[in-house]
Structures are given as structure tokens and as C-alpha cells.
Design a protein around this motif. Structure first.
Motif, PDB file in Angstrom:
ATOM      1  N   VAL A 160     -53.627  58.756  76.166  1.00 44.83           N
ATOM      2  CA  VAL A 160     -52.841  59.365  75.315  1.00 44.83           C
ATOM      3  C   VAL A 160     -51.231  59.532  75.862  1.00 44.83           C
ATOM      4  CG1 VAL A 160     -52.277  61.150  73.401  1.00 44.83           C
ATOM      5  CG2 VAL A 160     -54.804  60.299  74.118  1.00 44.83           C
ATOM      6  N   GLY A 162     -47.107  59.647  74.740  1.00 44.83           N
ATOM      7  CA  GLY A 162     -46.278  60.150  73.857  1.00 44.83           C
ATOM      8  C   GLY A 162     -44.669  59.471  73.984  1.00 44.83           C
ATOM      9  N   LYS A 169     -50.196  65.835  73.263  1.00 43.61           N
ATOM     10  CA  LYS A 169     -51.064  64.836  73.997  1.00 43.61           C
ATOM     11  C   LYS A 169     -52.316  65.327  74.441  1.00 43.61           C
ATOM     12  CE  LYS A 169     -47.423  63.481  76.642  1.00 43.61           C
ATOM     13  NZ  LYS A 169     -46.147  64.144  75.970  1.00 43.61           N
ATOM     14  N   THR A 172     -54.731  66.239  71.682  1.00 40.01           N
ATOM     15  CA  THR A 172     -55.116  64.871  71.002  1.00 40.01           C
ATOM     16  C   THR A 172     -56.341  64.374  71.966  1.00 40.01           C
ATOM     17  OG1 THR A 172     -53.188  64.260  69.686  1.00 40.01           O
ATOM     18  CG2 THR A 172     -54.483  62.478  70.326  1.00 40.01           C
ATOM     19  N   THR A 173     -55.890  64.327  73.227  1.00 37.35           N
ATOM     20  CA  THR A 173     -56.704  63.829  74.390  1.00 37.35           C
ATOM     21  C   THR A 173     -58.044  64.450  74.272  1.00 37.35           C
ATOM     22  OG1 THR A 173     -55.111  63.322  75.767  1.00 37.35           O
ATOM     23  CG2 THR A 173     -57.265  63.294  76.810  1.00 37.35           C
ATOM     24  N   LEU A 176     -60.028  63.743  71.041  1.00 37.73           N
ATOM     25  CA  LEU A 176     -60.670  62.214  71.305  1.00 37.73           C
ATOM     26  C   LEU A 176     -62.167  62.415  72.127  1.00 37.73           C
ATOM     27  CD1 LEU A 176     -57.592  60.016  71.725  1.00 37.73           C
ATOM     28  CD2 LEU A 176     -59.408  60.063  69.960  1.00 37.73           C
ATOM     29  N   PHE A 236     -60.878  59.372  78.556  1.00 41.32           N
ATOM     30  CA  PHE A 236     -59.243  59.728  77.938  1.00 41.32           C
ATOM     31  C   PHE A 236     -58.739  60.500  78.874  1.00 41.32           C
ATOM     32  CE2 PHE A 236     -62.751  59.259  74.243  1.00 41.32           C
ATOM     33  CZ  PHE A 236     -62.172  58.195  73.776  1.00 41.32           C
ATOM     34  N   GLU A 238     -55.080  62.289  79.800  1.00 40.85           N
ATOM     35  CA  GLU A 238     -53.806  62.959  79.188  1.00 40.85           C
ATOM     36  C   GLU A 238     -52.640  62.382  79.615  1.00 40.85           C
ATOM     37  OE1 GLU A 238     -51.854  67.546  79.567  1.00 40.85           O
ATOM     38  OE2 GLU A 238     -53.530  66.926  80.798  1.00 40.85           O
ATOM     39  N   VAL A 264     -53.263  55.370  72.997  1.00 39.80           N
ATOM     40  CA  VAL A 264     -53.124  56.054  71.613  1.00 39.80           C
ATOM     41  C   VAL A 264     -51.814  56.666  72.001  1.00 39.80           C
ATOM     42  CG1 VAL A 264     -53.895  57.874  70.235  1.00 39.80           C
ATOM     43  CG2 VAL A 264     -55.514  56.577  71.355  1.00 39.80           C
ATOM     44  N   GLN A 266     -48.581  59.045  70.862  1.00 42.36           N
ATOM     45  CA  GLN A 266     -48.487  60.156  69.894  1.00 42.36           C
ATOM     46  C   GLN A 266     -46.763  60.326  69.779  1.00 42.36           C
ATOM     47  OE1 GLN A 266     -51.070  62.774  69.535  1.00 42.36           O
ATOM     48  NE2 GLN A 266     -49.944  64.868  69.507  1.00 42.36           N
ATOM     49  N   THR A 305     -50.629  58.388  66.727  1.00 45.71           N
ATOM     50  CA  THR A 305     -50.899  59.723  66.188  1.00 45.71           C
ATOM     51  C   THR A 305     -49.620  60.367  65.994  1.00 45.71           C
ATOM     52  OG1 THR A 305     -51.444  60.315  68.570  1.00 45.71           O
ATOM     53  CG2 THR A 305     -53.311  59.924  67.024  1.00 45.71           C
ATOM     54  N   VAL A 339     -59.991  62.961  64.551  1.00 43.72           N
ATOM     55  CA  VAL A 339     -59.568  61.594  65.290  1.00 43.72           C
ATOM     56  C   VAL A 339     -60.792  60.643  65.029  1.00 43.72           C
ATOM     57  CG1 VAL A 339     -58.136  62.505  66.670  1.00 43.72           C
ATOM     58  CG2 VAL A 339     -60.083  62.581  67.586  1.00 43.72           C
TER      59      VAL A 339
END
Length: 357
Positions: A160, A162, A169, A172-173, A176, A236, A238, A264, A266, A305, A339
Motif C-alpha cells: 500500500v 501513497g 497507508k 488501509t494495510t 486489507l 500486505f 505498509e 494499492v 492511496q 484508495t 476494502v
């Protein structure tokens, strides 16, 4: 779980510098958060201050208020801010001294180490209190160089990244990882910052306090050791800062040393300048060009995202539609919608990788 903890935010609970506190309030496997010390937001629920969701975490005006009114005792006091420069505010130092006097262990992720402050270190020894400076580098003898063994790890890595700092981030990690687990996958999170360590999910290291020569090796080692221990289906990871943020460029380590093939990305539509600082005068480049740059590294952006700070929900939805049309990619609001849509894409990745093998 290590035990009950309170968080110090020094009147910043409702602001960006308290991002460590925000993450801990949203969730942690390492501590049981029983209160926040913040005079400005005293009397409120910490979750409601952070994102409007009640989490039954009361906010106290000061430590004395907590000690008098909390039904539970705290074993840990966590420094919940990440200010520019990473220095401990003088006013917070007095609260930490008070906590030590009351036998509460201290945990800090600041660049300025509390154990290096003679007065607090002496006080901690007197009261048999432990001080943990999360960002203190490990001895070089415990660090790892990159070996290339990462190429033998079959589990796909999804980072993830950004377009700037303080994008969410890590949050979101975590989302997920949790959503993938809920969908039946064996998922592991690799944290790379102090808040991730405090939250206690997965394995990792503190990237910005690791000697530069060892960053690629520590990233690889975190993934290797996690795979050896858990054999996950997917990782996943970060991200930190941004590929093109001039005050702290970061991201290529993940794509090159971590052999990350999926991303992904961000982005915060309301933010114009890097570090959210107009005085720097350097604007965040268009999202489309960030995707092109990531693709030049050989990685694929699965989805974008959006961090909706500074936007109404209606404005956020409009940006969501605009970016989806412009980029031809799924665009997701993680905090508002979850997500799950991205986890569906992860399922496709896993099916593709399995077929390829």
C-alpha cells in the motif's frame, strides 16, 4: 497482548500529528486501550473524535483525572503523537514523569529517545519502570543485508503506497489484511513504522530508523521470517512516505528489494502540496503519473484508495467517479466502504499466481 494502556496526545487528538493515537484507537493487538489523555477533547469518546465511531475509549483531561476516575489500571503509557522532527513536547514530558512515578511503563515511537533523557531515565530506574523507544535502531549485529532469497517466496506481495505522507497507508494495510482473513485467506501484514509495531499485527521493522544499508535486507528478512512462520497466501505491506516526496522519498525499496508486483495506491484528493505544506511550493503530481512510475518498476496498480480528509462525502464520491473514469481502475473509500472490492481483486491475483505455478 501486553496489557492495558493509555495514550498521550497533548491536545492533538483531533489533528494529523496524533496519527499514532488514531491507529491505536482504531485497533491494536498488542495493547488494550482504556483511555486517552487529551485536555482539548476531554469527556468525549476517543473513537468519536477520530472518525465518529464510538469505541468506548474515554478521553481524560490529564493523568490525575484518569487515575481518579478510570475503573481500570494502566500498565503502559503510549506516546500517541508523531510531530515533525519527532521531538517530545515539553508539556508531555511532565505527564510522562507523572506516569513513571505511578509505576506505568512508557512506550514512545518518537525520534527523540526518552531513555536518553537523564531525568526520566533516572526516575524510571527509581520506580522500576520500563521505557521502550520503538524507533531506537537495533544493533548492527542484529540487522540483515539483502540476500535475494525473497525471489523464492511464492506468496504475492501487495504494497500500500501513497502519493504523500500521512495518507492512511497503514490503516488501509490493516483493513486489507483483516478483510482478506475474513474472506478465508491466510494473510500477513508487514509493518514498517512505529505505529504498526504498537498495533502488534504481523511482522516488520521501523524503516525510517534503520541504517540505510540495511533497509532492503530488513524488508526482505521481515517477509522471509513471516513466510517461514505462517506460510501465508498473501502479504500486505505498509508503505512509507511517497516515491516523489522530496522531504522523504520512499517506495522503490518495496518494489525492488521486496519484489512487490502489486500495489494499492492511496491518495488524498483535497491535498495539493507535499507534506500538506504550501510553503514548500511543491505540488503532488497527478495520480496517473504515479501509476506510470510504479509500472516502470514492473508492478501493477490494482486499485486506488482515497483518503477523504477535508472533503464532504459527496465531494469524495465525485472524486471517486472522476478517478475511476480517468484511470480505468477501481477507486475505493476504505474507511467509508471497506476494502472488500480490493480483496476480490486479490482473489483474482492469487488464482492467477496459482495457475502460473
Amino acid at each position: 497482548m501486553d496489557g492495558n494502556a493509555i495514550i498521550l496526545t497533548g491536545g492533538l487528538l483531533d489533528q494529523y500529528p496524533a496519527k499514532t493515537a488514531h491507529g491505536l484507537i482504531r485497533g491494536t493487538e498488542r495493547y488494550n486501550i482504556i483511555g486517552v489523555i487529551d485536555a482539548k477533547s476531554a469527556g468525549k469518546d476517543a473513537g468519536e473524535v477520530v472518525d465518529g465511531k464510538n469505541r468506548n475509549i474515554p478521553v481524560y483531561a490529564d493523568l490525575a483525572d484518569f487515575l481518579k476516575n478510570s475503573p481500570e489500571k494502566a500498565q503502559y503509557c503510549l506516546v500517541g503523537i508523531a510531530p515533525k522532527g519527532g521531538k517530545l513536547p515539553e508539556a508531555m514530558k511532565a505527564t510522562i514523569a507523572e506516569a513513571i512515578t505511578n509505576g506505568i511503563n512508557i512506550v514512545s515511537g518518537l525520534h527523540e529517545y526518552i531513555r536518553d533523557m537523564p531525568d526520566l531515565a533516572d526516575l524510571a530506574r527509581q520506580h522500576n519502570v520500563q521505557i521502550t523507544d520503538v524507533r531506537k535502531p537495533k544493533p548492527k549485529s542484529e540487522l540483515h543485508f539483502w540476500t535475494g532469497k525473497i525471489k523464492d517466496i511464492p506468496a504475492p506481495r501487495i504494497a500500500v503506497l501513497g502519493t504523500d505522507v500521512r495518507m492512511g497507508k497503514r490503516t488501509t494495510t490493516r483493513l486489507l489484511t483483516q478483510a482478506a482473513e475474513a474472506a478465508g485467506f491466510k494473510a500477513q501484514m508487514i509493518f514498517t513504522g512505529q505505529t504498526g509495531w504498537m498495533q502488534g499485527r504481523g511482522k516488520g521493522f521501523i524503516l525510517d530508523s534503520t541504517y540505510n544499508d540495511f533497509v532492503s535486507g530488513e524488508l526482505e528478512y521481515a517477509i522471509l521470517s513471516s513466510y517461514e512462520e505462517s506460510q501465508p497466501d498473501v502479504f500486505f505491506i505498509e508503505g512509507q512516505a511517497a516515491l516523489r516526496n522530496p522531504s522523504g522519498p520512499c517506495g522503490s525499496e518495496y518494489l525492488v528489494s521486496g519484489q512487490v508486483k502489486y500495489v494499492v495506491l492511496q491518495h488524498a484528493p483535497a491535498r495539493v502540496y507535499f507534506d500538506d505544506n504550501e510553503e514548500l511550493g511543491i505540488k503532488i503530481p497527478p495520480v496517473s503519473t504515479e501509476i506510470q512510475l510504479i509500472e516502470l518498476y514492473g508492478a501493477k496498480v490494482l486499485a486506488v484508495t482515497l483518503n477523504t480528509a477535508g472533503l464532504t462525502l459527496e465531494q469524495a464520491r465525485e472524486y471517486q467517479r472522476q478517478y475511476a473514469a480517468e484511470l480505468g481502475l477501481p477507486v475505493v473509500l476504505p474507511l467509508e466502504d471497506g476494502v472488500g472490492r480490493i480483496v476480490d481483486l486479490v482473489k483474482e491475483v492469487l488464482e492467477k499466481e496459482t495457475t502460473a505455478v
